[in-house]
Design a protein around this motif. Structure first.
Motif, PDB file in Angstrom:
ATOM      1  N   VAL A   1       2.386  38.162  -5.146  1.00 44.15           N
ATOM      2  CA  VAL A   1       1.620  37.506  -6.306  1.00 44.15           C
ATOM      3  C   VAL A   1       0.163  36.792  -5.739  1.00 44.15           C
ATOM      4  CG1 VAL A   1       1.615  35.515  -7.961  1.00 44.15           C
ATOM      5  CG2 VAL A   1       3.630  36.882  -7.471  1.00 44.15           C
ATOM      6  N   VAL A   2      -0.733  36.831  -6.559  1.00 42.89           N
ATOM      7  CA  VAL A   2      -2.338  36.301  -6.223  1.00 42.89           C
ATOM      8  C   VAL A   2      -2.804  35.578  -7.542  1.00 42.89           C
ATOM      9  CG1 VAL A   2      -4.833  36.779  -5.785  1.00 42.89           C
ATOM     10  CG2 VAL A   2      -2.875  37.818  -4.368  1.00 42.89           C
ATOM     11  N   THR A   3      -3.156  34.172  -7.356  1.00 40.79           N
ATOM     12  CA  THR A   3      -3.630  33.547  -8.506  1.00 40.79           C
ATOM     13  C   THR A   3      -5.328  33.151  -8.010  1.00 40.79           C
ATOM     14  OG1 THR A   3      -2.965  31.522  -7.893  1.00 40.79           O
ATOM     15  CG2 THR A   3      -1.518  32.663  -9.535  1.00 40.79           C
ATOM     16  N   VAL A   4      -6.247  33.226  -9.050  1.00 46.97           N
ATOM     17  CA  VAL A   4      -7.440  32.973  -8.911  1.00 46.97           C
ATOM     18  C   VAL A   4      -7.944  32.085 -10.553  1.00 46.97           C
ATOM     19  CG1 VAL A   4      -9.985  33.664  -8.681  1.00 46.97           C
ATOM     20  CG2 VAL A   4      -7.950  34.855  -7.388  1.00 46.97           C
ATOM     21  N   GLU A   5      -8.374  31.057 -10.083  1.00 42.15           N
ATOM     22  CA  GLU A   5      -8.985  30.328 -11.196  1.00 42.15           C
ATOM     23  C   GLU A   5     -10.530  31.009 -11.304  1.00 42.15           C
ATOM     24  OE1 GLU A   5     -10.227  25.881 -12.654  1.00 42.15           O
ATOM     25  OE2 GLU A   5      -8.323  26.122 -11.468  1.00 42.15           O
ATOM     26  N   MET A   6     -10.760  31.263 -12.482  1.00 42.77           N
ATOM     27  CA  MET A   6     -12.175  32.077 -12.744  1.00 42.77           C
ATOM     28  C   MET A   6     -13.086  31.435 -13.925  1.00 42.77           C
ATOM     29  SD  MET A   6     -10.311  35.907 -12.783  1.00 42.77           S
ATOM     30  CE  MET A   6     -11.865  36.737 -13.226  1.00 42.77           C
ATOM     31  N   GLY A   7     -14.328  31.333 -13.607  1.00 45.62           N
ATOM     32  CA  GLY A   7     -15.175  31.078 -14.563  1.00 45.62           C
ATOM     33  C   GLY A   7     -16.301  32.355 -14.652  1.00 45.62           C
ATOM     34  N   PRO A   8     -17.259  32.129 -15.022  1.00 43.16           N
ATOM     35  CA  PRO A   8     -18.395  33.403 -15.064  1.00 43.16           C
ATOM     36  C   PRO A   8     -18.728  33.768 -13.619  1.00 43.16           C
ATOM     37  CG  PRO A   8     -19.151  31.581 -16.827  1.00 43.16           C
ATOM     38  CD  PRO A   8     -18.143  31.107 -15.931  1.00 43.16           C
ATOM     39  N   GLN A   9     -18.519  32.948 -12.774  1.00 43.36           N
ATOM     40  CA  GLN A   9     -19.117  33.081 -11.358  1.00 43.36           C
ATOM     41  C   GLN A   9     -18.166  34.171 -10.480  1.00 43.36           C
ATOM     42  OE1 GLN A   9     -20.789  29.815  -9.718  1.00 43.36           O
ATOM     43  NE2 GLN A   9     -21.752  30.876  -7.880  1.00 43.36           N
ATOM     44  N   THR A  10     -16.797  34.533 -11.342  1.00 45.37           N
ATOM     45  CA  THR A  10     -15.723  35.232 -10.380  1.00 45.37           C
ATOM     46  C   THR A  10     -15.493  36.454 -11.309  1.00 45.37           C
ATOM     47  OG1 THR A  10     -15.072  33.128  -9.640  1.00 45.37           O
ATOM     48  CG2 THR A  10     -13.722  35.109  -9.460  1.00 45.37           C
ATOM     49  N   ALA A  11     -15.250  37.610 -10.423  1.00 44.22           N
ATOM     50  CA  ALA A  11     -14.563  38.841 -10.970  1.00 44.22           C
ATOM     51  C   ALA A  11     -13.337  39.074 -10.167  1.00 44.22           C
ATOM     52  CB  ALA A  11     -15.709  39.822 -11.233  1.00 44.22           C
ATOM     53  N   VAL A  12     -12.577  39.999 -10.706  1.00 44.60           N
ATOM     54  CA  VAL A  12     -11.473  40.460  -9.797  1.00 44.60           C
ATOM     55  C   VAL A  12     -11.281  41.936 -10.207  1.00 44.60           C
ATOM     56  CG1 VAL A  12      -8.933  40.444  -9.423  1.00 44.60           C
ATOM     57  CG2 VAL A  12     -10.283  38.305  -9.774  1.00 44.60           C
ATOM     58  N   PHE A  13     -11.250  42.790  -9.062  1.00 41.62           N
ATOM     59  CA  PHE A  13     -10.940  44.394  -9.330  1.00 41.62           C
ATOM     60  C   PHE A  13      -9.508  44.420  -9.244  1.00 41.62           C
ATOM     61  CE2 PHE A  13      -9.970  48.474  -7.533  1.00 41.62           C
ATOM     62  CZ  PHE A  13     -10.718  49.230  -8.539  1.00 41.62           C
ATOM     63  N   VAL A  14      -8.868  45.195 -10.331  1.00 44.97           N
ATOM     64  CA  VAL A  14      -7.344  45.065 -10.229  1.00 44.97           C
ATOM     65  C   VAL A  14      -7.086  46.663 -10.245  1.00 44.97           C
ATOM     66  CG1 VAL A  14      -5.416  44.542 -11.526  1.00 44.97           C
ATOM     67  CG2 VAL A  14      -7.209  43.435 -11.927  1.00 44.97           C
ATOM     68  N   PRO A  15      -6.503  47.073  -9.246  1.00 43.50           N
ATOM     69  CA  PRO A  15      -5.956  48.447  -9.016  1.00 43.50           C
ATOM     70  C   PRO A  15      -4.764  48.860  -9.882  1.00 43.50           C
ATOM     71  CG  PRO A  15      -5.254  47.455  -7.083  1.00 43.50           C
ATOM     72  CD  PRO A  15      -6.161  46.443  -7.902  1.00 43.50           C
ATOM     73  N   ARG A  16      -4.635  50.003 -10.598  1.00 46.25           N
ATOM     74  CA  ARG A  16      -3.744  50.598 -11.420  1.00 46.25           C
ATOM     75  C   ARG A  16      -2.386  50.215 -10.757  1.00 46.25           C
ATOM     76  NH1 ARG A  16      -4.420  57.081 -11.808  1.00 46.25           N
ATOM     77  NH2 ARG A  16      -4.481  57.423  -9.438  1.00 46.25           N
ATOM     78  N   GLY A  17      -1.382  49.496 -11.626  1.00 45.83           N
ATOM     79  CA  GLY A  17      -0.041  49.315 -11.103  1.00 45.83           C
ATOM     80  C   GLY A  17       0.169  47.789 -10.764  1.00 45.83           C
ATOM     81  N   VAL A  18      -1.211  46.881 -10.701  1.00 46.54           N
ATOM     82  CA  VAL A  18      -0.902  45.697 -10.432  1.00 46.54           C
ATOM     83  C   VAL A  18      -0.762  44.917 -11.731  1.00 46.54           C
ATOM     84  CG1 VAL A  18      -2.025  43.701  -9.491  1.00 46.54           C
ATOM     85  CG2 VAL A  18      -2.032  45.931  -8.177  1.00 46.54           C
ATOM     86  N   GLY A  19       0.173  43.889 -12.081  1.00 44.54           N
ATOM     87  CA  GLY A  19       0.451  43.384 -13.159  1.00 44.54           C
ATOM     88  C   GLY A  19      -0.643  42.285 -13.399  1.00 44.54           C
ATOM     89  N   ASN A  20      -1.322  42.294 -14.596  1.00 47.50           N
ATOM     90  CA  ASN A  20      -2.054  41.185 -15.001  1.00 47.50           C
ATOM     91  C   ASN A  20      -1.743  40.255 -15.784  1.00 47.50           C
ATOM     92  OD1 ASN A  20      -5.018  43.099 -14.577  1.00 47.50           O
ATOM     93  ND2 ASN A  20      -3.287  43.983 -15.654  1.00 47.50           N
ATOM     94  N   GLY A  21      -1.835  38.935 -15.395  1.00 43.55           N
ATOM     95  CA  GLY A  21      -1.568  37.672 -16.286  1.00 43.55           C
ATOM     96  C   GLY A  21      -2.614  36.742 -16.460  1.00 43.55           C
TER      97      GLY A  21
END
Length: 486
Positions: A110-130
């Motif tokens: 598990v990884v969590t990241v608090e995000m505003g406009p200054q952050t993006a996350v690349f998510v490879p297929r098969g990784v669950g998003n919440g």
């Protein structure tokens, strides 16, 4: 394992784009500079050249989606989708949480990241998003590299947002959060069927290289398919176009019309072109449409053999039908960015080949006549398979690579003589020039049989592939090991 990051860029230079890895393989956090003035801010939300240069996969997005969340506490997930995505925030703030649902050692990470406009996350297929909106009116956006469809949704993998084993500390407790009815009933991690890895498809399963690939990939790749003509017939392009390529990320074309002399016969030229060129055009189109890495096998016959050693950058100069078809195929494959072309010479593997033939003649006490004015090095199909696996596993730069055994350049006569020596045969090998050999063959009752022109020199320069960390095998050692298997 959980990692909490914030939108305050961890880079020492928040005014510069940066990318960092996370404990989930392939999940990347991007720190995006915001250029502010009295009117607000501007950012480069997707900048292919800069981001790819910093390590973001060149994932070729085809669709842009946006999610508007009217109230803080709107929570979505966990959804593992059959595509890659780049998630960023347009306005407001979110907590992004990801759980690896892919089959493998990192399942459940598990990884969590608090995000505003200054952050993006690349998510490879098969990784669950919440995602949980932390402010009213939060909008996040994501680029994906497949078009959404109801059929695609049927291949999602889900996990429950509230699963204590996943253990996300949602800032707004889920009891007060807004969730969909479907998300409430997703399975716990212990009940999840892991997301299958992308498939590798190998064409030409019954050939020399196909058999070597199956022996190797069966132990290293958990999701490889080995297809013969009963599934994909390269003389019938409709079997290529009609195959289900969804979920395939690597296609290895180990099939070809390789009967170089038969290709010269008028009745076979159309078939050689159909298999070696027309079919390859369809494979390239499939690879481009589905963003598949295409691995293709080339040949020393694309050259006329006037140079003693051939580099990958030498201009093509084929002399016969087979060489012409292989050169044309190389040009087609090169038109797709995600390709590996492996150029080989004098291939030896499972089934009929020169070394096996010489060993059989030696065992029968027959002394063959073998040409001594064609020069090169053997390439064992197991080594081609190992080179393919290496290039794919290491993510080596796409392009063309020569592959053969390492060692001195030899003639076919030298190889035959060495086979007789290693097998302890009583007979001997008689050297002859190519011209004399052809004259002898014509005199033995086959004056009308076509013979393809052979390159005089077939030695391939191995510098480029060794620079990737692959060490070609010693030719004589490989020859000894191969003869021990016969």
């Amino acid at each position: 394992m959980s990692t909490r990051g914030t939108d305050a860029a961890t880079s020492s230079r928040p005014d510069e784009l940066s990318i960092e890895e996370t404990p989930i393989p392939g999940l990347l956090v991007l720190h995006l500079p915001l250029h502010r003035d009295n009117r607000g801010w501007f950012k480069e939300n997707w900048q292919r050249a800069k981001m790819v240069a910093l390590g973001l996969p060149d994932f070729a997005p085809v669709q842009n989606n946006m999610s508007f969340n009217a109230s803080a506490g709107a929570t979505r997930g966990f959804h593992a989708e059959p595509w890659d995505k780049l998630v960023s925030v347009a306005c407001g703030r979110i907590l992004g949480a990801w759980v690896d649902l892919r089959e493998g050692d990192s399942f459940g990470r598990v990884v969590t990241v608090e995000m505003g406009p200054q952050t993006a996350v690349f998510v490879p297929r098969g990784v669950g998003n919440g995602y949980q909106a932390l402010e009213d009116g939060t909008t996040y956006t994501y680029l994906v590299n497949e078009h959404w469809s109801p059929a695609a949704k049927s291949s999602y993998t889900f996990a429950n947002l509230a699963d204590p084993e996943i253990g996300v500390d949602w800032p707004i407790p889920l009891a007060r959060a807004e969730r969909s009815e479907a998300d409430l009933h997703h399975p716990l991690l212990a009940e999840v069927t892991p997301f299958k890895p992308a498939r590798t498809v190998v064409l030409g399963a019954s050939g020399q290289l196909g058999q070597s690939l199956e022996a190797l990939l069966a132990t290293t790749t958990g999701n490889a398919e080995f297809l013969g003509r009963d599934t994909i017939d390269l003389t019938r392009p409709e079997t290529i176009d009609g195959y289900d390529w969804d979920g395939v990320d690597t296609l290895i074309n180990a099939a070809a019309f390789t009967a170089v002399d038969a290709a010269e016969a008028p009745e076979n030229r159309a078939t050689a072109w159909a298999v070696n060129v027309t079919a390859v055009r369809h494979l390239v189109e499939v690879a481009r449409r589905h963003r598949i890495t295409l691995v293709h096998i080339s040949s020393d016959y694309v050259f006329d053999g006037t140079r003693e050693v051939h580099t990958e950058d030498e201009e093509f100069s084929p002399m016969g039908v087979y060489g012409t078809t292989k050169a044309a195929a190389d040009e087609l494959v090169s038109s797709w960015d995600r390709h590996y072309i492996l150029r080989t010479s004098w291939v030896v593997g499972h089934g009929h080949n020169f070394v096996a033939t010489m060993a059989e003649l030696a065992s029968r006490g027959i002394s063959p006549t073998v040409v001594d004015d064609q020069f090169g090095r053997l390439t064992f199909s197991d080594d081609i398979a190992a080179a393919i696996s290496h290039l794919l596993a290491t993510g080596a730069p796409f392009g063309s690579y020569n592959i053969s055994s390492e060692g001195p350049t030899v003639s076919w006569y030298d190889i035959a003589t060495r086979v007789f020596e290693l097998t302890g045969a009583a007979g001997s090998v008689c050297p002859v020039s190519t011209a004399q050999y052809l004259a002898q063959q014509a005199g033995h009752g086959a004056p009308g049989r076509p013979v393809a022109p052979r390159p005089t020199h077939s030695t391939l320069d191995l510098t480029r592939i060794t620079q990737t960390g692959f060490q070609p095998a010693d030719g004589d050692q490989r020859l000894k090991a191969y003869l021990a298997t016969l």
